[in-house]
Motif scaffolding. Structure first.
Motif, PDB file in Angstrom:
ATOM      1  N   GLU A 103      22.905  40.473  30.943  1.00  0.00           N
ATOM      2  CA  GLU A 103      21.724  39.426  30.544  1.00  0.00           C
ATOM      3  C   GLU A 103      21.765  37.888  29.626  1.00  0.00           C
ATOM      4  O   GLU A 103      22.507  39.027  28.407  1.00  0.00           O
ATOM      5  CB  GLU A 103      20.759  40.342  30.006  1.00  0.00           C
ATOM      6  CG  GLU A 103      18.918  39.441  29.676  1.00  0.00           C
ATOM      7  CD  GLU A 103      17.792  40.470  28.967  1.00  0.00           C
ATOM      8  OE1 GLU A 103      16.688  39.193  29.437  1.00  0.00           O
ATOM      9  OE2 GLU A 103      17.874  41.301  29.172  1.00  0.00           O
ATOM     10  N   ALA A 104      21.418  37.110  29.815  1.00  0.00           N
ATOM     11  CA  ALA A 104      22.074  35.933  29.002  1.00  0.00           C
ATOM     12  C   ALA A 104      21.034  36.581  27.986  1.00  0.00           C
ATOM     13  O   ALA A 104      20.351  36.464  27.885  1.00  0.00           O
ATOM     14  CB  ALA A 104      22.393  35.226  29.364  1.00  0.00           C
ATOM     15  N   PRO A 105      21.890  35.698  26.761  1.00  0.00           N
ATOM     16  CA  PRO A 105      20.756  34.997  25.896  1.00  0.00           C
ATOM     17  C   PRO A 105      19.662  34.494  26.165  1.00  0.00           C
ATOM     18  O   PRO A 105      18.085  35.013  25.410  1.00  0.00           O
ATOM     19  CB  PRO A 105      21.263  34.497  24.604  1.00  0.00           C
ATOM     20  CG  PRO A 105      23.006  34.645  24.766  1.00  0.00           C
ATOM     21  CD  PRO A 105      22.896  34.938  26.540  1.00  0.00           C
ATOM     22  N   ASP A 106      19.413  33.944  27.533  1.00  0.00           N
ATOM     23  CA  ASP A 106      18.318  33.248  27.502  1.00  0.00           C
ATOM     24  C   ASP A 106      17.477  34.212  28.433  1.00  0.00           C
ATOM     25  O   ASP A 106      16.567  33.468  28.912  1.00  0.00           O
ATOM     26  CB  ASP A 106      18.498  31.384  27.970  1.00  0.00           C
ATOM     27  CG  ASP A 106      19.399  31.787  29.369  1.00  0.00           C
ATOM     28  OD1 ASP A 106      20.006  32.642  30.082  1.00  0.00           O
ATOM     29  OD2 ASP A 106      19.851  31.147  29.832  1.00  0.00           O
ATOM     30  N   GLY A 107      17.888  35.101  29.364  1.00  0.00           N
ATOM     31  CA  GLY A 107      17.107  35.616  30.063  1.00  0.00           C
ATOM     32  C   GLY A 107      17.540  36.005  31.421  1.00  0.00           C
ATOM     33  O   GLY A 107      17.099  36.568  31.751  1.00  0.00           O
ATOM     34  N   GLU A 108      18.992  34.944  31.657  1.00  0.00           N
ATOM     35  CA  GLU A 108      19.116  34.808  32.257  1.00  0.00           C
ATOM     36  C   GLU A 108      20.225  36.010  33.060  1.00  0.00           C
ATOM     37  O   GLU A 108      20.775  36.842  32.485  1.00  0.00           O
ATOM     38  CB  GLU A 108      20.817  33.944  33.056  1.00  0.00           C
ATOM     39  CG  GLU A 108      19.487  32.968  33.363  1.00  0.00           C
ATOM     40  CD  GLU A 108      20.441  31.176  33.591  1.00  0.00           C
ATOM     41  OE1 GLU A 108      20.249  30.767  35.006  1.00  0.00           O
ATOM     42  OE2 GLU A 108      21.589  31.529  33.126  1.00  0.00           O
ATOM     43  N   ILE A 109      19.921  36.476  34.136  1.00  0.00           N
ATOM     44  CA  ILE A 109      20.729  37.529  34.813  1.00  0.00           C
ATOM     45  C   ILE A 109      21.783  37.590  35.343  1.00  0.00           C
ATOM     46  O   ILE A 109      22.142  36.755  36.517  1.00  0.00           O
ATOM     47  CB  ILE A 109      19.748  38.267  35.608  1.00  0.00           C
ATOM     48  CG1 ILE A 109      18.389  39.130  34.953  1.00  0.00           C
ATOM     49  CG2 ILE A 109      20.502  39.762  36.401  1.00  0.00           C
ATOM     50  CD1 ILE A 109      18.551  39.790  33.612  1.00  0.00           C
ATOM     51  N   TRP A 110      22.474  37.722  35.081  1.00  0.00           N
ATOM     52  CA  TRP A 110      24.540  37.621  36.189  1.00  0.00           C
ATOM     53  C   TRP A 110      24.831  39.265  36.753  1.00  0.00           C
ATOM     54  O   TRP A 110      24.608  40.027  35.693  1.00  0.00           O
ATOM     55  CB  TRP A 110      24.907  37.561  34.867  1.00  0.00           C
ATOM     56  CG  TRP A 110      25.340  36.174  34.320  1.00  0.00           C
ATOM     57  CD1 TRP A 110      24.444  36.000  34.056  1.00  0.00           C
ATOM     58  CD2 TRP A 110      26.296  35.109  34.434  1.00  0.00           C
ATOM     59  NE1 TRP A 110      24.793  34.708  33.250  1.00  0.00           N
ATOM     60  CE2 TRP A 110      25.559  34.085  33.942  1.00  0.00           C
ATOM     61  CE3 TRP A 110      27.300  34.652  35.736  1.00  0.00           C
ATOM     62  CZ2 TRP A 110      26.179  32.859  33.432  1.00  0.00           C
ATOM     63  CZ3 TRP A 110      27.889  33.620  35.097  1.00  0.00           C
ATOM     64  CH2 TRP A 110      27.782  32.542  35.129  1.00  0.00           C
TER      65      TRP A 110
ATOM     66  N   ARG B 130      27.270  39.705  21.649  1.00  0.00           N
ATOM     67  CA  ARG B 130      25.766  39.662  20.520  1.00  0.00           C
ATOM     68  C   ARG B 130      25.807  37.854  20.125  1.00  0.00           C
ATOM     69  O   ARG B 130      24.625  37.732  19.795  1.00  0.00           O
ATOM     70  CB  ARG B 130      25.802  40.195  19.890  1.00  0.00           C
ATOM     71  CG  ARG B 130      27.133  40.533  18.641  1.00  0.00           C
ATOM     72  CD  ARG B 130      26.927  42.055  18.010  1.00  0.00           C
ATOM     73  NE  ARG B 130      26.522  43.066  18.170  1.00  0.00           N
ATOM     74  CZ  ARG B 130      27.186  44.577  18.444  1.00  0.00           C
ATOM     75  NH1 ARG B 130      26.982  44.454  16.856  1.00  0.00           N
ATOM     76  NH2 ARG B 130      27.413  45.423  18.752  1.00  0.00           N
ATOM     77  N   ASP B 131      26.764  36.945  20.660  1.00  0.00           N
ATOM     78  CA  ASP B 131      26.865  35.992  19.679  1.00  0.00           C
ATOM     79  C   ASP B 131      26.374  35.128  21.423  1.00  0.00           C
ATOM     80  O   ASP B 131      26.439  33.697  20.887  1.00  0.00           O
ATOM     81  CB  ASP B 131      28.034  35.577  19.636  1.00  0.00           C
ATOM     82  CG  ASP B 131      27.758  34.517  18.230  1.00  0.00           C
ATOM     83  OD1 ASP B 131      27.364  34.392  17.684  1.00  0.00           O
ATOM     84  OD2 ASP B 131      28.559  33.636  18.602  1.00  0.00           O
ATOM     85  N   GLY B 132      26.610  35.621  22.239  1.00  0.00           N
ATOM     86  CA  GLY B 132      26.088  34.742  23.828  1.00  0.00           C
ATOM     87  C   GLY B 132      27.561  34.291  24.159  1.00  0.00           C
ATOM     88  O   GLY B 132      27.082  34.318  25.097  1.00  0.00           O
ATOM     89  N   SER B 133      28.627  35.345  24.035  1.00  0.00           N
ATOM     90  CA  SER B 133      29.861  34.151  24.881  1.00  0.00           C
ATOM     91  C   SER B 133      29.468  35.770  26.127  1.00  0.00           C
ATOM     92  O   SER B 133      29.176  36.231  26.083  1.00  0.00           O
ATOM     93  CB  SER B 133      30.916  34.649  24.103  1.00  0.00           C
ATOM     94  OG  SER B 133      31.394  33.720  22.637  1.00  0.00           O
ATOM     95  N   LEU B 134      30.284  35.149  27.134  1.00  0.00           N
ATOM     96  CA  LEU B 134      30.138  34.973  28.330  1.00  0.00           C
ATOM     97  C   LEU B 134      31.485  35.641  28.674  1.00  0.00           C
ATOM     98  O   LEU B 134      32.821  35.294  28.400  1.00  0.00           O
ATOM     99  CB  LEU B 134      29.783  34.287  29.386  1.00  0.00           C
ATOM    100  CG  LEU B 134      30.080  34.970  31.185  1.00  0.00           C
ATOM    101  CD1 LEU B 134      29.620  36.280  31.718  1.00  0.00           C
ATOM    102  CD2 LEU B 134      29.953  34.113  32.253  1.00  0.00           C
TER     103      LEU B 134
END
Length: 727
Positions: A243-250, A284-288
């Motif tokens: 799950e991305a920080p904005d709630g998108e699911i990958w 936790r910093d949002g990097s993929l």
């Protein structure tokens, strides 16, 4: 005697240095212990930092790591658990240990598919055979078709602690120690559940035999967004959700890509990273982070910027880290972020860890042989040595200024560089041009021939000062060369020139410093407080004080003499090879034990009181330095650039630190775990109190503590309460 094992006390080490030792086993005569931790570690990886600049550590089979790690998790006690094709292993940051069940218990298989660390401290193990085991408080319980659990592909835990198993026959729920079929209760639309996942909103995501569906929290009907997946093989290896920080699911799909999944939250185009994705992870910093089955790692620091398009395998939007850059292997199976913010990657050949480091190494040609470094007012950074001069621009690219060997270099207020080459030639470099000042084409006037020029400086009147180790100190102005003093170095061919802001010239030599102040000269020696041995650098600080440093330590010029600081003041190093101030009120010193960070107030207190013990922080290769500070050449080893970064030349290359963005200290207390207790060589149970008879001769306690960022900096202390008064 009654020995009650208590929870170990945790404290913080408040002195400036940071040290520790690895986890260990010790033989004690009745003892209790405490663990102290004081370590720099990041709780998030800075997205502005390149993946190649993170501190990267590799463990392979030669280090004791198992091969073919396909699953990683961390339980609440701190252990990192590794699932492999050949069994289950634990890792405490130092030791890899194969899990061996207690007597009477056994693992139902060896090949592991997935691991799940539950909130209650238990470890769930999904085997390739479909059997599931639960490890809790050292005891193993297994579930298979005989216990009513169909062949299982994956497990997931909801926010309320509920467990869901994705199986070959649908969904199972765990309650009161048993698994129950919840396929119909949840109105699951598929025949199989090959992958299950709970997001932050407690939505349940499931990969069926041919599509992706999801069940919003508190709803009774799955949503089918018509996202199809390729049929997977019989192993059920269908990657993972993230799950991305904005709630998108990958989701990652083996042999294909990592991409977003349509849902009621996602209205735009699907984003796809085509890298043969085996695993996806948002730190936790949002990097993929994306693991590839054939091409190592990819990292996208700001995934929000790539929303919608398809990113190719070797697209510039995604940073690469492969075996070429030092990854243990290019076939990456799994990624994991631990509680301290470290990123773990497992490949066919070993285990990799990425963590934030204080210092960032920079790739500059021949930086490991640099004789000196220098920052300029326009923001550039220079290195010089026998391989020439290299310039690093504020944008990060580098250029070759000259391939001529350079022995010494100085800059003036106009931005020009003054260069000594081959110990005999002097050049000026300005606006991209190298101009002869003293050479065979432009010989010196008169009969003086300088053949051993060791240092160069320029004063504020435009004159050039040269130190020749054979003939002494010279000043060149208006085309004329004047000998100032016959201070040739008879003990060692060494001389360091420095012009301070008051236009005074300082010369550092062997156990001697000379001052030339507008026509007046003075020489200071050991009796005047000059550090013994070679003086390597002289520095005029912002407060107006002049300092000399070298093999004998650091000294401040005050009231007509030098006042030394050294090990007697608590410094861990005898030698200081370079020094510079930052914008935060701290000094950075290059020493033989690494780099020290000391507040200006601490230095002032130590000068005023010889008995004062300086508080400092110490940094070495564990903090990202490529090596110990360079100390072979008489050149500046520390520099500050206009952007506030502090640079150091080391034996392994060049690195910088940004004093405004030093990773925070790791305040997480390391969980302490007593592994075994032996009384006279016999293992005893750890439940309840332990009563020892009077004839007991030895008590052995095997213990460890878990801090996976820099375990080399954990150390242990112990005492028997009621008997020992000190640790």
């Amino acid at each position: 005697m009654n020995l009650q094992l208590l929870e170990p006390a945790i404290a913080s080490h408040i002195s400036g240095t940071r040290q520790w030792c690895a986890s260990r086993s010790v033989r004690l005569v009745i003892s209790l212990f405490a663990v102290w931790l004081f370590v720099t570690a990041a709780f998030a990886l800075n997205p502005q930092t390149s993946i190649t600049q993170f501190a990267h550590t590799v463990w392979t089979e030669k280090d004791g790591a198992p091969a073919d790690i396909v699953a990683i998790t961390q339980t609440s006690d701190g252990y990192l658990w590794l699932g492999t094709w050949t069994g289950l292993f634990s890792f405490d940051g130092v030791r890899f240990t194969r899990f061996e069940p207690q007597a009477g218990e056994h693992l139902p298989a060896q090949s592991i598919r997935r691991l799940l660390a539950a909130r209650d401290g238990s470890l769930w193990i999904v085997f390739l055979s479909g059997t599931v085991s639960r490890l809790l408080h050292g005891h193993l319980t297994s579930y298979s078709e005989r216990e009513g659990l169909p062949a299982t592909f994956a497990l997931a835990e909801g926010k309320d602690g509920s467990l869901i198993a994705g199986t070959a026959k649908g969904l199972e729920g765990f309650k009161n120690g048993a698994w129950t079929d919840v396929t119909k209760v949840l109105n699951f639309p598929g025949k199989q559940a090959r992958l299950v996942y709970f997001d932050r909103e407690n939505t349940l995501w499931v990969v069926t035999e041919d599509r992706i569906v999801y069940l919003p929290s508190e709803q009774k009907q799955f949503v089918d967004p018509a996202d199809l997946v390729d049929p997977v093989d019989g192993t059920g290896q269908s990657g993972n959700f993230a799950e991305a920080p904005d709630g998108e699911i990958w989701i990652s799909e083996f042999g294909r890509s990592a991409d977003t999944v349509r849902s009621f939250r996602v209205r735009g185009r699907v984003t796809e990273v085509r890298v043969d994705a085996s695993w996806v992870l948002f730190d936790r910093d949002g990097s993929l982070w994306v693991g590839s089955g054939i091409n190592g790692l990819r990292r996208i620091a700001s995934p929000g910027r790539i929303r919608g398009p398809r990113i190719a395998n070797f697209s510039p939007e995604a940073e690469q880290f492969t075996a070429k850059e030092g990854l243990s292997g290019d076939a990456v199976y799994v990624l994991f972020e631990d509680r301290e913010g470290n990123i773990w990657s497992a490949s066919t050949h070993g285990l990799d860890r990425f963590r934030e480091s204080t210092f960032m190494p920079v790739s500059i040609p021949h930086a490991d042989t640099a004789m000196g470094i220098m920052g300029t007012s326009e923001g550039s950074f220079w290195t010089f040595g026998n391989n020439g001069i290299f310039r690093l621009s504020p944008r990060g690219d580098h250029e070759v200024v000259t391939r001529r060997p350079v022995n010494s270099m100085s800059k003036d207020e106009g931005g020009a560089l003054w260069i000594v080459s081959d110990l005999t030639n002097v050049y000026r470099f300005q606006q991209g041009r190298l101009v002869d000042v003293i050479s065979s084409k432009h010989p010196l006037p008169g009969s003086v021939v300088l053949k051993n020029i060791r240092s160069i400086a320029r004063d504020r009147e435009g004159a050039i000062w040269l130190f020749d180790a054979d003939q002494g100190l010279f000043r060149m102005s208006g085309g004329a060369l004047t000998r100032i003093a016959n201070q040739s170095e008879t003990v060692y061919p060494w001389g360091v020139l420095y012009t301070d802001r008051n236009n005074r010239i300082w010369v550092g030599q062997y156990s001697r410093v000379a001052l030339y102040d507008h026509g007046k000269s003075q020489v200071f020696g050991k009796s005047d407080g000059v550090p013994p041995g070679m003086v390597c650098t002289i520095y005029h600080d912002r407060a107006g004080n002049v300092w000399a440093a070298g093999r004998g330590g650091l000294s401040k010029f005050e009231n007509g003499r030098f006042r030394p600081l050294s090990k007697s003041n608590g410094l861990p190093a005898q030698s200081v090879f370079g020094m510079v101030e930052d914008d935060e009120g701290y000094w950075w010193l290059a020493t033989e034990v690494g780099v020290l960070r000391i507040s200006a107030d601490e230095l002032d207190r130590a000068v005023a009181n010889p008995a004062y013990r300086i508080r400092y922080e110490s940094f070495n290769t564990l903090d990202g330095l490529p090596g110990s500070p360079q100390n072979t050449f008489p050149g500046p080893l520390a520099a500050r650039t206009r952007d506030g970064r502090i640079w150091f030349a080391t034996k392994g290359g060049t690195a910088y630190v940004d004093p405004r963005h030093i990773p925070k200290k790791n305040d997480l207390p390391p969980p302490v775990h007593v592994e075994t207790i032996k009384v006279d060589d016999k293992v005893v149970a750890q439940t309840g109190g332990i009563v020892l008879n009077h004839d007991v001769k030895n008590v052995e306690i095997d213990y460890t503590a878990f801090s996976l960022s820099i375990p080399e900096r954990v150390f242990f202390r112990y005492k028997l309460e009621g008997y020992d008064t000190e640790w």
